[in-house]
Design a protein around this motif. Structure first.
Motif, mmCIF file in Angstrom:
data_model
loop_
_atom_site.group_PDB
_atom_site.id
_atom_site.type_symbol
_atom_site.label_atom_id
_atom_site.label_comp_id
_atom_site.label_asym_id
_atom_site.label_seq_id
_atom_site.Cartn_x
_atom_site.Cartn_y
_atom_site.Cartn_z
ATOM 1 N N SER A 164 0.836 -1.187 0.000
ATOM 2 C CA SER A 164 0.000 0.000 0.000
ATOM 3 C C SER A 164 0.877 1.246 0.000
ATOM 4 C CB SER A 164 -0.875 0.041 1.242
ATOM 5 O OG SER A 164 -1.763 -1.052 1.240
ATOM 6 N N VAL A 165 0.439 2.226 -0.778
ATOM 7 C CA VAL A 165 1.175 3.478 -0.884
ATOM 8 C C VAL A 165 0.217 4.621 -0.562
ATOM 9 C CG1 VAL A 165 2.558 4.955 -2.391
ATOM 10 C CG2 VAL A 165 2.565 2.480 -2.745
ATOM 11 N N PRO A 166 0.461 5.364 0.518
ATOM 12 C CA PRO A 166 -0.427 6.485 0.853
ATOM 13 C C PRO A 166 -0.083 7.722 0.020
ATOM 14 C CG PRO A 166 1.275 6.266 2.517
ATOM 15 C CD PRO A 166 1.479 5.133 1.543
ATOM 16 N N PHE A 167 -1.111 8.458 -0.368
ATOM 17 C CA PHE A 167 -0.958 9.722 -1.074
ATOM 18 C C PHE A 167 -1.677 10.806 -0.288
ATOM 19 C CE2 PHE A 167 0.123 6.809 -4.396
ATOM 20 C CZ PHE A 167 1.051 7.504 -5.162
ATOM 21 N N PRO A 168 -1.326 12.072 -0.510
ATOM 22 C CA PRO A 168 -1.973 13.159 0.226
ATOM 23 C C PRO A 168 -3.475 13.276 -0.046
ATOM 24 C CG PRO A 168 0.078 13.925 -0.764
ATOM 25 C CD PRO A 168 -0.193 12.549 -1.315
ATOM 26 N N SER A 169 -3.921 12.819 -1.225
ATOM 27 C CA SER A 169 -5.343 12.962 -1.558
ATOM 28 C C SER A 169 -5.783 11.804 -2.456
ATOM 29 C CB SER A 169 -5.588 14.285 -2.295
ATOM 30 O OG SER A 169 -5.039 14.218 -3.610
ATOM 31 N N PRO A 170 -7.094 11.554 -2.490
ATOM 32 C CA PRO A 170 -7.604 10.529 -3.406
ATOM 33 C C PRO A 170 -7.291 10.846 -4.873
ATOM 34 C CG PRO A 170 -9.243 11.012 -1.740
ATOM 35 C CD PRO A 170 -8.144 12.036 -1.583
ATOM 36 N N LEU A 171 -7.326 12.123 -5.241
ATOM 37 C CA LEU A 171 -7.014 12.508 -6.617
ATOM 38 C C LEU A 171 -5.592 12.105 -7.001
ATOM 39 C CD1 LEU A 171 -7.655 13.898 -9.299
ATOM 40 C CD2 LEU A 171 -6.972 16.068 -8.230
ATOM 41 N N LYS A 184 -0.045 -8.078 -12.124
ATOM 42 C CA LYS A 184 -0.047 -6.963 -11.170
ATOM 43 C C LYS A 184 -1.439 -6.353 -11.180
ATOM 44 C CE LYS A 184 1.844 -3.218 -12.501
ATOM 45 N NZ LYS A 184 2.875 -2.361 -13.059
ATOM 46 N N HIS A 185 -1.979 -6.118 -9.999
ATOM 47 C CA HIS A 185 -3.308 -5.520 -9.870
ATOM 48 C C HIS A 185 -3.192 -4.258 -9.010
ATOM 49 C CE1 HIS A 185 -7.618 -5.201 -9.535
ATOM 50 N NE2 HIS A 185 -7.504 -5.156 -8.215
ATOM 51 N N LEU A 186 -3.659 -3.129 -9.546
ATOM 52 C CA LEU A 186 -3.656 -1.860 -8.818
ATOM 53 C C LEU A 186 -5.078 -1.498 -8.441
ATOM 54 C CD1 LEU A 186 -1.338 0.139 -11.259
ATOM 55 C CD2 LEU A 186 -0.668 -0.922 -9.117
ATOM 56 N N ILE A 187 -5.239 -0.961 -7.235
ATOM 57 C CA ILE A 187 -6.559 -0.517 -6.774
ATOM 58 C C ILE A 187 -6.381 0.716 -5.897
ATOM 59 C CG2 ILE A 187 -6.543 -2.046 -4.778
ATOM 60 C CD1 ILE A 187 -9.615 -2.350 -5.271
ATOM 61 N N SER A 222 -7.280 7.582 -0.440
ATOM 62 C CA SER A 222 -5.979 8.126 -0.851
ATOM 63 C C SER A 222 -4.867 7.071 -0.801
ATOM 64 C CB SER A 222 -5.609 9.317 0.034
ATOM 65 O OG SER A 222 -5.503 8.909 1.381
ATOM 66 N N ILE A 223 -5.254 5.795 -0.776
ATOM 67 C CA ILE A 223 -4.291 4.695 -0.715
ATOM 68 C C ILE A 223 -4.283 3.940 -2.050
ATOM 69 C CG2 ILE A 223 -3.656 2.548 0.454
ATOM 70 C CD1 ILE A 223 -3.428 4.987 2.259
ATOM 71 N N LEU A 224 -3.087 3.776 -2.594
ATOM 72 C CA LEU A 224 -2.903 2.951 -3.788
ATOM 73 C C LEU A 224 -2.438 1.579 -3.332
ATOM 74 C CD1 LEU A 224 -2.583 2.479 -6.862
ATOM 75 C CD2 LEU A 224 -0.253 3.388 -6.631
ATOM 76 N N GLY A 225 -3.203 0.561 -3.660
ATOM 77 C CA GLY A 225 -2.838 -0.804 -3.311
ATOM 78 C C GLY A 225 -2.308 -1.532 -4.533
ATOM 79 N N VAL A 226 -1.328 -2.389 -4.301
ATOM 80 C CA VAL A 226 -0.729 -3.169 -5.382
ATOM 81 C C VAL A 226 -0.636 -4.623 -4.939
ATOM 82 C CG1 VAL A 226 1.216 -3.359 -6.970
ATOM 83 C CG2 VAL A 226 0.742 -1.171 -5.879
#
Length: 78
Positions: A1-8, A30-33, A37-41
């Motif tokens: 999981s990779v956190p980002f400052p915002s969902p955008l 590889k599956h991205l979701i 504001s979290i990018l999961g891989v």
């Protein structure tokens, strides 16, 4: 999981990273979701060496996307 400052920003990163197809799609998946504001891989692979190559390439691309977002920020809609 990779956190980002915002969902955008998470959505922008996901779209940018999803555009890069896996060179070994037959044995590495590889599956991205994005959730908020979290990018999961998630990876699934039959070969550990190809999995390692995929993860390293992903991290290189992720680093570039994150540096670009930090430098220029997300798009501003008026």
């Amino acid at each position: 999981s990779v956190p980002f400052p915002s969902p955008l920003e998470a959505e922008i990163a996901c779209a940018s990273l999803a555009a890069d197809a896996e060179p070994h799609r037959v044995v590495v998946h590889k599956h991205l979701i994005v959730r908020g504001s979290i990018l999961g891989v998630h990876w699934r692979a039959e070969d550990s060496r190809l999995l390692r190559v995929s993860v390293v390439n992903f991290l290189d691309q992720l680093s570039l996307v994150m540096r670009t977002l930090q430098r220029f920020g997300p798009p501003v809609f008026h």
